[in-house]
Enzyme design. Structure first.
Site, mmCIF file in Angstrom:
data_model
loop_
_atom_site.group_PDB
_atom_site.id
_atom_site.type_symbol
_atom_site.label_atom_id
_atom_site.label_comp_id
_atom_site.label_asym_id
_atom_site.label_seq_id
_atom_site.Cartn_x
_atom_site.Cartn_y
_atom_site.Cartn_z
ATOM 1 N NE ARG A 90 -3.487 2.435 2.549
ATOM 2 C CZ ARG A 90 -4.483 2.596 3.386
ATOM 3 N NH1 ARG A 90 -4.702 1.705 4.330
ATOM 4 N NH2 ARG A 90 -5.283 3.647 3.303
ATOM 5 C CG HIS A 195 -13.781 3.879 -3.155
ATOM 6 N ND1 HIS A 195 -12.539 3.416 -2.804
ATOM 7 C CD2 HIS A 195 -14.606 3.508 -2.145
ATOM 8 C CE1 HIS A 195 -12.610 2.790 -1.636
ATOM 9 N NE2 HIS A 195 -13.860 2.831 -1.223
ATOM 10 C CE1 TYR A 242 -11.014 6.381 -1.706
ATOM 11 C CE2 TYR A 242 -13.119 6.408 -0.577
ATOM 12 C CZ TYR A 242 -11.815 5.972 -0.665
ATOM 13 O OH TYR A 242 -11.313 5.132 0.295
#
Length: 444
Positions: A90, A195, A242
């Site tokens: 990540r 998102h 988002y």
């Protein structure tokens, strides 16, 4: 019913267990099995989860194992909450795209594609094992990001799967608080892709309260979703958190270049959570867990599971096949909308047409998601390049070409087609080589 949680070593798991125990009447769970390859995580997360179940008086047996086969055997439902590559991968998703002038985020843009390429093969491997070993008709509930892409891959492969994100339930709770009403009385006109969504209505007893909310609280609501009142006025509704990666892209990139990564922050939170979980006296989810992300995940997951099993027909926001809901998208696209939940699966509620401002972006990103699934399934530099070129946050050939090479180099060990070993469930079903650190939601 037996429920298997794949990625059960996640620091999220006590949140899920707390919800299963508190909402016992909603779903008849008799056995909860946490599966994870990380024995150290399971040694901390498993016992605290069992203590939470006992304290709340839930009679279900709770066990944990590194054997995927053992977890899946006879399961009536399989919950996926895994992170291939852990927080280290990540961290890469959140950093190297910035060097190319693009947002660094694990579900959006190049970082989101990298995560999809690592994740989809693993999830499909697990799902195939579930097809063989779980109970007939078992449901797969996916909370693993990128939820829309993962859900589409599962559905394309013929699995009984539903995608779940906690963004809608978070906003439902938030609007209920502003209105001073019970959360269950609030329904959202939630529309878009995972998102990439907007709230076009906030219904209470059939009356849309959103115009009044925007008139009285526009600045506060905008701040809550990391936007601005002028942006909300332009959309005419409330965008998800988002959307800032699209309508404020360059400003976000500048912020990210100065700030530390969310991966580093989460790693620190997880270290402390695992220390807390190891305390044999702890039998409730600690306050720190609220900083981990995934708020109300347990309520959403339990409600979805209960309605699938009971053929309830109630309406929940899920990731589901488009069918003809949004007429400008292909039927096989996966969208995130309210749907009636029954034993045959979710059926999207009718949706009013999207205005061009929303429709254009949804169409653009949906096309990217189609290419992302193809790249994850078949691999190859050209497919990665095509997906990046199609993404509205990239969209320039020279940049896409550079990012394709960088993405492959950063993730090679996870990509079998690029010469890596891959990171999936073992062919013999003896374990899962994807750590339990799944995450979704705007605070993730």
């Amino acid at each position: 019913m037996k429920v298997a949680v794949v990625g059960g070593g996640s620091t999220y798991t006590p949140e899920l267990v707390d919800g299963v125990a508190r909402l016992a009447a909603a779903a008849d769970v008799t056995e909860l099995v946490l599966a994870d390859p990380d024995e150290a995580r399971l040694a901390a997360v498993g016992p605290v989860s069992a203590r939470i179940m006992r304290r709340l008086g839930h009679p279900a047996a709770l066990t944990w194992t590194t054997s995927l086969d053992q977890a899946l055997d006879g399961a009536g439902a399989v919950l996926l909450q895994l992170r291939v590559g852990g927080q280290a991968a990540r961290h890469g998703d959140e950093t190297w795209p910035l060097e190319c002038g693009c947002v660094g985020q694990e579900t959006t843009g190049a970082g989101g594609l990298a995560k999809a390429l690592r994740t989809v093969p693993v999830v499909l491997d697990i799902a195939e094992q579930a097809r063989r070993r779980a109970a007939p008709g078992a449901w797969i509930i996916d909370f693993t990001n990128p939820v829309g892409i993962v859900t589409r891959a599962l559905l394309d492969a013929g699995h009984r799967a539903v995608g779940l994100c906690n963004a809608a339930i978070n906003l439902q709770r938030y609007f209920a608080g502003l209105l001073g009403v019970a959360p269950e009385s609030v329904s959202l006109g939630h529309v878009g892709l995972n998102h990439l969504t907007w709230e076009r209505e906030v219904l209470v007893d059939g009356v849309d309260r959103l115009p009044g909310l925007l008139a009285a609280h526009a600045g506060e609501i905008a701040s809550h979703v990391d936007s601005s009142a002028p942006v909300l006025a332009t959309y005419g509704c409330v965008p998800s958190y988002y959307l800032r990666y699209y309508d404020s892209h360059d400003a976000v990139v500048a912020e990210q270049r100065k700030a530390g990564t969310r991966a580093a922050a989460v790693r620190a939170i997880e270290t402390e959570l695992l220390r807390l979980y190891a305390d044999p006296a702890l039998d409730a989810k600690p306050e720190l867990l609220g900083q981990r992300g995934g708020a109300f995940y347990s309520e959403a997951a339990v409600a979805l599971l209960a309605s699938l099993l009971a053929d309830a027909g109630d309406v929940q926001v899920v990731n589901v096949r488009n069918g003809g809901t949004l007429d400008f998208l292909p039927a096989e696209a996966v969208i995130e909308v309210p749907a009636a939940i029954g034993s045959a699966g979710p059926v999207p509620a009718p949706a009013a047409p999207l205005p061009p401002l929303l429709r254009g972006l949804v169409s653009h990103v949906s096309a990217y998601e189609e290419l992302a699934v193809d790249a994850a399934l078949r691999g190859g530099r050209q497919r990665v390049l095509s997906a990046l070129l199609a993404h509205p946050l990239i969209g320039q050939y020279d940049r896409a070409e550079k990012m394709a090479d960088r993405l492959i180099a950063e993730n090679q060990r996870f990509l079998a087609w690029a010469g890596g070993t891959g990171t999936g469930a073992g062919a013999t079903g003896t374990g899962v080589r994807a750590t339990g650190a799944g995450e979704a939601g705007p605070v993730g």
